[in-house]
Enzyme design. Structure first.
Site, PDB file in Angstrom:
ATOM      1  N   SER A 188      36.267  37.669  33.212  1.00 58.49           N
ATOM      2  CA  SER A 188      35.337  37.203  32.193  1.00 58.49           C
ATOM      3  C   SER A 188      34.750  38.397  31.431  1.00 58.49           C
ATOM      4  O   SER A 188      35.490  39.167  30.830  1.00 58.49           O
ATOM      5  CB  SER A 188      34.263  36.330  32.842  1.00 58.49           C
ATOM      6  OG  SER A 188      33.516  35.629  31.888  1.00 58.49           O
ATOM      7  N   GLU A 321      39.458  26.600  32.124  1.00 56.77           N
ATOM      8  CA  GLU A 321      38.360  27.543  31.916  1.00 56.77           C
ATOM      9  C   GLU A 321      37.102  26.849  31.396  1.00 56.77           C
ATOM     10  O   GLU A 321      35.988  27.105  31.839  1.00 56.77           O
ATOM     11  CB  GLU A 321      38.780  28.611  30.892  1.00 56.77           C
ATOM     12  CG  GLU A 321      39.934  29.501  31.297  1.00 56.77           C
ATOM     13  CD  GLU A 321      39.508  30.668  32.151  1.00 56.77           C
ATOM     14  OE1 GLU A 321      38.332  30.736  32.551  1.00 56.77           O
ATOM     15  OE2 GLU A 321      40.375  31.517  32.437  1.00 56.77           O
ATOM     16  N   HIS A 438      36.829  28.269  35.225  1.00 59.88           N
ATOM     17  CA  HIS A 438      36.516  29.672  34.993  1.00 59.88           C
ATOM     18  C   HIS A 438      36.026  30.301  36.298  1.00 59.88           C
ATOM     19  O   HIS A 438      35.168  29.746  36.990  1.00 59.88           O
ATOM     20  CB  HIS A 438      35.437  29.761  33.918  1.00 59.88           C
ATOM     21  CG  HIS A 438      35.164  31.134  33.413  1.00 59.88           C
ATOM     22  ND1 HIS A 438      36.113  31.883  32.768  1.00 59.88           N
ATOM     23  CD2 HIS A 438      34.037  31.892  33.434  1.00 59.88           C
ATOM     24  CE1 HIS A 438      35.588  33.048  32.407  1.00 59.88           C
ATOM     25  NE2 HIS A 438      34.324  33.077  32.809  1.00 59.88           N
TER      26      HIS A 438
END
Length: 529
Positions: A188, A321, A438
């Site tokens: 990320s 995600e 995610h």
């Protein structure tokens, strides 16, 4: 176990892997820069001085000051937080051939997160004969306020990471690591940080390979285009009304750190409630520096990416995600579904006169399967996945065109270790019928000590073996393939795209990630440009 680095002697601890009892050594909370406090607040990091005596590297460092969203938004950390952890699979004195080094940069939207072994334990990777380093760096305004002046040039969080890389180059041999074979990797915001290092001339020579997990610089949340405006906005939240950046920084240096964090958090929440979009709400992120001497970022990502130096790279995303992104907006779910205008307006550059037509086309495309609860959540997952990660492809094409080997993956394993699934399963169990949210892949690279009752089934163990083998093979040689991998992971090229699908098995897929969503948005943007 005692080692001696350039700054002095330190002693670590022996640990055992949860998987098989494998013994390894941890050196926790090693300072790599001076505390960024007082006059050093908002300034680039200053390398650490030598210390006297033996430094006790036995306790994990405090995280950089933040509200911990994984722990009921508890206020945690310290402004004195520039520390790293080193994990080595054997006593350094017994390592005769230096091992590949993997340096992990945590995610958290540049707002939260840390190098804590509770989240990023080395238990798995130590079984694969590498040296691992995890790094703290300054967050939110403390790390990314940019007022375009010497006292606040911007991107201090990225410069913290770079200073840690320099420390690693100087000292990692003392832990059995090879300073000439360093792979930086992150997830990320950590992945986009790694990508920024690939683009910045200041980081040249500090690493040899890179792994990007769910983040690149072209993701909307990875870059701030109006940092000075956000800086003055921060000042207004704290009662400062002047327009002089030097006066603002002097004012902010005198503020208690909690006041700055509270104002940053309020800025984030206010914008999030107004715009329904994570990217637009992140007030302090990497940005272009106006002071060009020793600048880390000199241009917008679109321009820098076109001239990226060749760096062997693994890059990929998770198939769902957007699930975690929109879960943070659950209380606004009905409002978002009723009116997608704020989401579209603040993530794209459409004219106001075009918004109604664009929103109608988006609704037809994403909500074609009806309005049931499960269909709505599925549609919003796909929408937020496409909005925040679909720019992945043009960016990785630039990497591929640099003539460096590039390996692309999609993680889509829906296992019992997936953190998002485990932590949110009870209230939203119907969301987790398939795929990986995610950050879910992290639990298959790092033992999640903070996860309640981790479950290691046959499939979960196999995914851990595959992930760790692929990642460490790449770190060692630049090629993730090996004898224990059941399939050949072929490199991606812009002419012949393919990616490795990582589930409870491995499968090479011909085609592009997010191809369907990317095609839709490309047509929309061309139609309404």
């Amino acid at each position: 176990m005692e080692v001696e680095v350039k700054q002095g002697k330190l002693v670590g601890i022996k640990e055992k892997s949860v998987l098989n009892g494998y013994e390894y050594y941890s050196f926790l909370g090693i300072p790599y820069a001076q505390p960024p406090i007082d006059d050093l607040r908002f300034r680039p990091p200053v390398p650490i001085d030598k210390w006297n005596g033996v430094y006790e590297a036995k306790k994990e460092p405090a995280p950089c000051y933040q509200y911990d969203i994984m722990n009921n938004n508890e206020l945690v950390g310290s402004e004195d937080c520039l520390y790293l952890n080193v994990f080595t699979p054997a006593a350094p004195s017994d390592i005769k051939v230096p091992k590949a080094v993997m340096v992990f940069i945590h995610g958290g939207g540049f707002l939260f997160g840390s190098s804590s072994p509770m989240t990023y334990s080395a238990d798995y990777l130590m079984n694969y004969d590498v040296v691992l380093v995890t790094v703290n760096y300054r967050l939110h305004a403390l790390g990314f306020l940019n007022m375009g002046i010497e006292d606040c040039p911007g991107n201090c969080g990225l410069k913290d990471q770079m200073t840690a890389f320099q420390w690693i180059k100087e000292n990692i041999r003392q832990f059995g690591g090879d300073p000439g074979n360093v792979t930086i990797f992150g997830e990320s915001a950590g992945a986009s940080s790694v990508h920024w290092h690939m683009l910045s001339p200041l980081s040249k020579g500090l690493f040899e390979k890179a792994i990007l997990q769910s983040g690149v610089t072209s993701c909307a949340w990875s870059f701030s285009s109006n940092p000075i405006e956000n800086g003055f906005r921060l000042g207004r939240y704290l009662g400062f009304e002047e327009k002089d950046p030097k006066m603002l920084i002097e004012f902010l240096k005198k503020q208690p750190v909690k006041n700055i964090l509270d104002a940053t958090t309020k800025m984030y929440k206010d914008t999030l409630n107004e715009l329904f979009g994570i990217a637009a709400a992140i007030p302090f992120a990497p940005s272009v520096e106006t002071i060009k001497e020793n600048a880390f970022i000199t241009d917008v990502p679109e321009n820098l990416c076109k001239n990226i130096p060749p760096v062997p790279t693994i890059a990929g995303i998770n198939d769902k995600e957007g699930r975690l992104i929109f879960l943070s907006l659950m209380e606004k779910i009905v409002q978002i579904q009723a009116d997608l205008t704020p989401v579209i307006k603040n993530n794209f550059q459409f004219k106001d006169s075009q918004l109604r037509e664009v929103v109608n086309e988006v609704k037809k495309y994403y909500f074609a399967n009806g309005g049931s609860i499960s269909a709505t959540f599925s549609a919003l997952t796909d929408l937020y996945t496409d909005i925040y990660f679909r720019k992945f492809h043009p960016t990785i094409d630039y990497i591929a065109n640099s003539n460096a080997p590039l390996y692309v993956y999609q993680f889509s394993f829906n296992g019992d270790l997936n953190p998002t699934k485990r932590l949110m399963l009870q209230p939203f169990k119907y969301l987790f019928a398939e795929g990986a949210s995610h950050a879910d892949e992290l639990a298959y690279l790092f033992y999640p000590k903070s996860l309640p009752d981790p479950k290691f089934g046959k499939c979960e163990t196999k995914v851990i073996e595959n992930m760790c083998t692929l990642w460490t093979n790449f770190a060692k040689t630049g090629n993730p393939n090996g004898e224990t991998i059941s399939i050949e992971w072929k490199p991606y090229t812009s002419e012949k795209s393919c990616y490795l699908q990582i589930k409870d098995d491995l499968k090479l897929i011909q085609g592009s990630l997010l191809e369907k969503g990317s095609t839709f948005w490309k047509k929309i943007e061309e139609k309404y440009k």
